[in-house]
Design an enzyme around this catalytic site. Structure first.
Site, PDB file in Angstrom:
ATOM      1  N   ASP A  59       0.842  -1.188   0.000  1.00 18.81           N
ATOM      2  CA  ASP A  59       0.000   0.000   0.000  1.00 18.81           C
ATOM      3  C   ASP A  59       0.883   1.245   0.000  1.00 18.81           C
ATOM      4  O   ASP A  59       1.697   1.436   0.895  1.00 18.81           O
ATOM      5  CB  ASP A  59      -0.898   0.004   1.238  1.00 18.81           C
ATOM      6  N   TYR A  64       3.458   9.866  -0.049  1.00 17.86           N
ATOM      7  CA  TYR A  64       4.476   9.257   0.801  1.00 17.86           C
ATOM      8  C   TYR A  64       5.872   9.588   0.267  1.00 17.86           C
ATOM      9  O   TYR A  64       6.374   8.957  -0.672  1.00 17.86           O
ATOM     10  CB  TYR A  64       4.291   7.740   0.881  1.00 17.86           C
ATOM     11  N   LYS A  90      -3.020   5.607  -4.178  1.00 19.28           N
ATOM     12  CA  LYS A  90      -4.096   6.527  -3.819  1.00 19.28           C
ATOM     13  C   LYS A  90      -4.153   7.707  -4.793  1.00 19.28           C
ATOM     14  O   LYS A  90      -3.168   8.023  -5.464  1.00 19.28           O
ATOM     15  CB  LYS A  90      -3.891   7.015  -2.384  1.00 19.28           C
ATOM     16  N   PHE A 242      -0.367   0.194  14.568  1.00 15.68           N
ATOM     17  CA  PHE A 242       0.533   0.695  15.609  1.00 15.68           C
ATOM     18  C   PHE A 242       0.227   2.149  15.987  1.00 15.68           C
ATOM     19  O   PHE A 242       0.961   2.749  16.771  1.00 15.68           O
ATOM     20  CB  PHE A 242       1.989   0.603  15.141  1.00 15.68           C
ATOM     21  N   ASN A 243      -0.850   2.716  15.431  1.00 15.21           N
ATOM     22  CA  ASN A 243      -1.207   4.113  15.690  1.00 15.21           C
ATOM     23  C   ASN A 243      -0.018   5.049  15.523  1.00 15.21           C
ATOM     24  O   ASN A 243       0.336   5.824  16.423  1.00 15.21           O
ATOM     25  CB  ASN A 243      -1.830   4.271  17.071  1.00 15.21           C
ATOM     26  N   SER A 244       0.640   4.937  14.381  1.00 11.12           N
ATOM     27  CA  SER A 244       1.766   5.798  13.983  1.00 11.12           C
ATOM     28  C   SER A 244       3.062   5.502  14.732  1.00 11.12           C
ATOM     29  O   SER A 244       4.002   6.280  14.667  1.00 11.12           O
ATOM     30  CB  SER A 244       1.419   7.289  14.126  1.00 11.12           C
ATOM     31  N   GLY A 245       3.122   4.393  15.446  1.00  8.10           N
ATOM     32  CA  GLY A 245       4.400   3.981  16.034  1.00  8.10           C
ATOM     33  C   GLY A 245       4.379   3.665  17.507  1.00  8.10           C
ATOM     34  O   GLY A 245       5.216   2.915  18.002  1.00  8.10           O
ATOM     35  N   ILE A 246       3.421   4.200  18.230  1.00 11.10           N
ATOM     36  CA  ILE A 246       3.452   4.057  19.688  1.00 11.10           C
ATOM     37  C   ILE A 246       3.226   2.624  20.154  1.00 11.10           C
ATOM     38  O   ILE A 246       3.618   2.251  21.267  1.00 11.10           O
ATOM     39  CB  ILE A 246       2.436   5.015  20.345  1.00 11.10           C
ATOM     40  N   ALA A 248       4.338  -0.015  18.265  1.00 10.65           N
ATOM     41  CA  ALA A 248       5.161  -0.837  17.382  1.00 10.65           C
ATOM     42  C   ALA A 248       6.325  -1.513  18.075  1.00 10.65           C
ATOM     43  O   ALA A 248       6.837  -2.521  17.587  1.00 10.65           O
ATOM     44  CB  ALA A 248       5.695   0.006  16.226  1.00 10.65           C
TER      45      ALA A 248
END
Length: 339
Positions: A59, A64, A90, A242-246, A248
């Site tokens: 994806d 990006y 996208k 991971f909600n942007s890294g927190i 992960a």
């Protein structure tokens, strides 16, 4: 008309191929240098590892890295002579060339690509975005094309204008591309549950990619959005587990990024509670984060971002780690206390 062939390698397949056995897909925002630079060699190794692991798809998006992510995917697949993995990209932003002096980091991406991103949900904007994505990806067929960030969270003051462009021509552009055999499926990619409900009821896509709204920290998509998708036959892709890294990293090595910014104290407290629960069951937090959306019967795919071959192979391992049903019951109890 914008339906000219892309000067790119053409995939033989002309139908969607997004139903592989592995529920995990590679989110390629990190390969566009999200938060910090990723080397060309690490990007290529990550893409090849995704192919070898049998992931559902890759994806990506023009946004990006301002084209970097798509270029790296196209180059890696061409270099290896392999097109045997579906691609999702996208539309909704077009990259405009600029001679401006650009900062080292823009919109959380480290990119010196000489482009500005401009929102454009019109017929011509969708067609232009698709064609330039084809060029960067080196293919003329895309398995899934998602309209990107058409929501009130991204456009608090201009949503109605963008919505009008979408209704008056953008949606038609995607339908024409699909009818012409240039894309396999259409979809919506957003993190806003309210806007998603509006869009899928007015112009039902094949897929909904909902980012960060069905995770260990946030389950707001489950109550209202998922039942509507089920009733309308829309397949669900859950992204950003991971909600942007927190969520992960292992205990003691946690990123404090949440929703692409530093997490507020309330979120940090919830993460601490999740860490304690995982510690009690001897389960790595990222394994729970990856597998939680996979447990839902309506979720077909989970898109997670990885920035190296090591991260990806570890993610595949964690997504297959055995987690007892009793843990999920304890997690649901924790969610009920939060709500």
């Amino acid at each position: 008309m914008y339906l000219k062939p892309c000067p790119a390698i053409s995939s033989v397949t002309t139908t969607p191929r997004l139903n592989r056995q592995n529920k995990l897909a590679l989110g390629a925002a990190p390969l566009g240098n999200l938060y910090s630079p990723v080397s060309e060699s690490d990007a290529q190794a990550t893409i090849l590892a995704a192919i070898n692991a049998g992931l559902q798809f890759i994806d990506t998006a023009p946004f990006y890295g301002f084209g970097i992510s798509e270029k790296r995917i196209g180059n890696a697949l061409q270099l290896e002579g392999s097109l045997d993995i579906p691609i999702a990209t996208k539309v909704g932003r077009i990259l405009q060339p600029t001679a401006d002096r650009l900062p080292q980091s823009r919109d959380s991406f480290f990119s010196n690509a000489p482009y500005h991103a401009k929102f454009d949900y019109s017929f011509n904007g969708i067609m232009q975005s698709f064609e330039t994505s084809c060029e960067r990806l080196k293919r003329s067929y895309i398995d899934l094309v998602l309209v990107h960030d058409l929501d009130e969270v991204t456009h608090p003051n201009a949503f109605s204008q963008h919505w009008d462009y979408w209704q008056q021509g953008g949606f038609q552009a995607l339908q024409e591309l699909k009818s012409a055999g240039k894309i396999g499926a259409t979809g919506l990619g957003t993190k806003d549950v309210g806007s998603a409900l509006k869009i899928i009821q007015d112009t039902a896509p094949d897929y909904l990619l909902i980012a960060g709204r069905y995770t260990l920290l946030d389950t707001t998509a489950e109550k209202n959005l998922f039942p509507v998708c089920e009733a309308r036959g829309i397949k669900i892709i859950s992204a950003a587990p991971f909600n942007s890294g927190i969520l992960a990293n292992e205990r003691g090595k946690r990123s404090d990024f949440y929703e692409y910014t530093l997490a507020p104290p309330a979120i940090l407290e919830k993460v601490k509670q999740l860490e304690n629960l995982c510690k009690e069951w001897n389960i790595p937090l990222p394994a729970a984060a990856l597998q939680f959306p996979m447990q839902h019967p309506l979720v077909e795919t989970v898109v997670a971002g990885f920035r190296s071959e090591l991260e990806l192979t570890d993610g595949v391992r964690l997504s297959n780690l055995e987690i007892p049903d009793a843990f999920w019951q304890s997690l649901r109890a924790l969610h009920r206390r939060w709500n």
